[in-house]
Design a protein around this motif. Sequence first.
Motif, PDB file in Angstrom:
ATOM      1  N   VAL A  73       0.708  -1.287  -0.068  1.00  0.00           N
ATOM      2  CA  VAL A  73       0.141  -0.140  -0.205  1.00  0.00           C
ATOM      3  C   VAL A  73       1.016   1.477   0.131  1.00  0.00           C
ATOM      4  O   VAL A  73       1.821   1.389   0.703  1.00  0.00           O
ATOM      5  N   ALA A  74       0.474   2.323  -0.837  1.00  0.00           N
ATOM      6  CA  ALA A  74       1.157   3.513  -0.790  1.00  0.00           C
ATOM      7  C   ALA A  74       2.709   3.257  -1.307  1.00  0.00           C
ATOM      8  O   ALA A  74       3.445   4.179  -0.947  1.00  0.00           O
ATOM      9  N   ASP A 112      -4.121   4.086  -0.458  1.00  0.00           N
ATOM     10  CA  ASP A 112      -3.084   3.524  -1.790  1.00  0.00           C
ATOM     11  C   ASP A 112      -2.928   4.681  -2.462  1.00  0.00           C
ATOM     12  O   ASP A 112      -3.611   4.837  -3.582  1.00  0.00           O
ATOM     13  N   VAL A 113      -2.084   5.750  -1.981  1.00  0.00           N
ATOM     14  CA  VAL A 113      -1.826   6.978  -2.840  1.00  0.00           C
ATOM     15  C   VAL A 113      -0.457   7.325  -2.740  1.00  0.00           C
ATOM     16  O   VAL A 113       0.249   6.717  -1.741  1.00  0.00           O
ATOM     17  N   ASP A 114      -0.072   8.322  -3.543  1.00  0.00           N
ATOM     18  CA  ASP A 114       1.493   8.586  -3.565  1.00  0.00           C
ATOM     19  C   ASP A 114       1.579   9.335  -2.352  1.00  0.00           C
ATOM     20  O   ASP A 114       0.858  10.308  -1.909  1.00  0.00           O
ATOM     21  N   PRO A 115       2.459   9.013  -1.265  1.00  0.00           N
ATOM     22  CA  PRO A 115       2.792   9.732  -0.153  1.00  0.00           C
ATOM     23  C   PRO A 115       2.791  11.273  -0.225  1.00  0.00           C
ATOM     24  O   PRO A 115       2.806  12.142   0.629  1.00  0.00           O
ATOM     25  N   ALA A 116       3.798  11.621  -1.045  1.00  0.00           N
ATOM     26  CA  ALA A 116       4.242  13.093  -1.218  1.00  0.00           C
ATOM     27  C   ALA A 116       2.967  13.975  -1.798  1.00  0.00           C
ATOM     28  O   ALA A 116       2.774  15.008  -1.488  1.00  0.00           O
ATOM     29  N   SER A 117       2.153  13.304  -2.592  1.00  0.00           N
ATOM     30  CA  SER A 117       1.159  14.110  -3.396  1.00  0.00           C
ATOM     31  C   SER A 117      -0.236  13.942  -3.064  1.00  0.00           C
ATOM     32  O   SER A 117      -1.227  14.348  -3.114  1.00  0.00           O
ATOM     33  N   ALA A 120      -3.430   9.007  -6.315  1.00  0.00           N
ATOM     34  CA  ALA A 120      -3.645   7.687  -6.680  1.00  0.00           C
ATOM     35  C   ALA A 120      -2.813   7.472  -8.215  1.00  0.00           C
ATOM     36  O   ALA A 120      -2.078   6.518  -8.254  1.00  0.00           O
ATOM     37  N   THR A 121      -3.224   8.608  -8.971  1.00  0.00           N
ATOM     38  CA  THR A 121      -2.876   8.249 -10.263  1.00  0.00           C
ATOM     39  C   THR A 121      -1.108   8.575 -10.350  1.00  0.00           C
ATOM     40  O   THR A 121      -0.637   7.827 -10.984  1.00  0.00           O
ATOM     41  N   ALA A 122      -0.714   9.407  -9.330  1.00  0.00           N
ATOM     42  CA  ALA A 122       0.941   9.436  -9.403  1.00  0.00           C
ATOM     43  C   ALA A 122       1.693   8.067  -8.800  1.00  0.00           C
ATOM     44  O   ALA A 122       2.526   7.811  -9.507  1.00  0.00           O
ATOM     45  N   ARG A 127       4.410   3.183  -9.991  1.00  0.00           N
ATOM     46  CA  ARG A 127       4.435   1.915 -10.190  1.00  0.00           C
ATOM     47  C   ARG A 127       5.025   1.253 -11.566  1.00  0.00           C
ATOM     48  O   ARG A 127       5.791   0.526 -11.810  1.00  0.00           O
ATOM     49  N   ALA A 128       4.104   1.767 -12.623  1.00  0.00           N
ATOM     50  CA  ALA A 128       4.484   1.699 -13.923  1.00  0.00           C
ATOM     51  C   ALA A 128       5.916   2.050 -14.463  1.00  0.00           C
ATOM     52  O   ALA A 128       6.571   1.315 -15.112  1.00  0.00           O
ATOM     53  N   ARG A 129       6.157   3.278 -13.874  1.00  0.00           N
ATOM     54  CA  ARG A 129       7.646   3.547 -14.152  1.00  0.00           C
ATOM     55  C   ARG A 129       8.663   2.704 -13.538  1.00  0.00           C
ATOM     56  O   ARG A 129       9.693   2.697 -14.205  1.00  0.00           O
TER      57      ARG A 129
END
Length: 180
Positions: A73-74, A112-117, A120-122, A127-129
């Motif tokens: 998660v995250a 389940d989101v990006d901790p900095a921003s 969820a899209t970020a 993850r894809a990157r």
Amino acid sequence: MTAEDDFPEEHGGRSLWLITLADLSLLLVGFFVLLQTQKDMDPRVLAQGLAAGFGIEAPAIAVASHGVTGFDVASAALPGTPDPLIAWAKAELRDPRVRLTVTGATDGSAADVDPASGSATALAAERARAIVAALTTNGVPDNRLDLATARAPTGRHVIVTLAFAGETAATTARAQGPSQ
């Protein structure tokens, strides 16, 4: 007043289904005439022109996929070794007519989101990157990869899909052999 008065009077003419069938048949014939008149045109250019006419991007059709699951998660840290994915990607990319699309996803929960921003899209993109980085550092050509994120929450994973992107000038020349 009798029961016969409830029904409208019949008019002569053709059934509506027959007119609809004729219209659809003429549209189909027109489409085939369009294809026949453009037979000397590059099929990719024709497909792009048709897609542009309808205001859409011509999609490649996915024919195979491979996934990486188990992200925390995250987190965008790889959950394990990507060796099976790398071997699959290298084997599939031997055909120069295919491309890979790497699509990251989140589970849709508030955690389940990006901790900095807080996005969820970020996180899905990260993850894809991470998968793209693992592929490219292991010899998968970057110019054959596309990066995407899932629009709807589908789970903490990355899916790599293989799509037939069509013939290119290089693959056509290779198939025809040396010029004489």
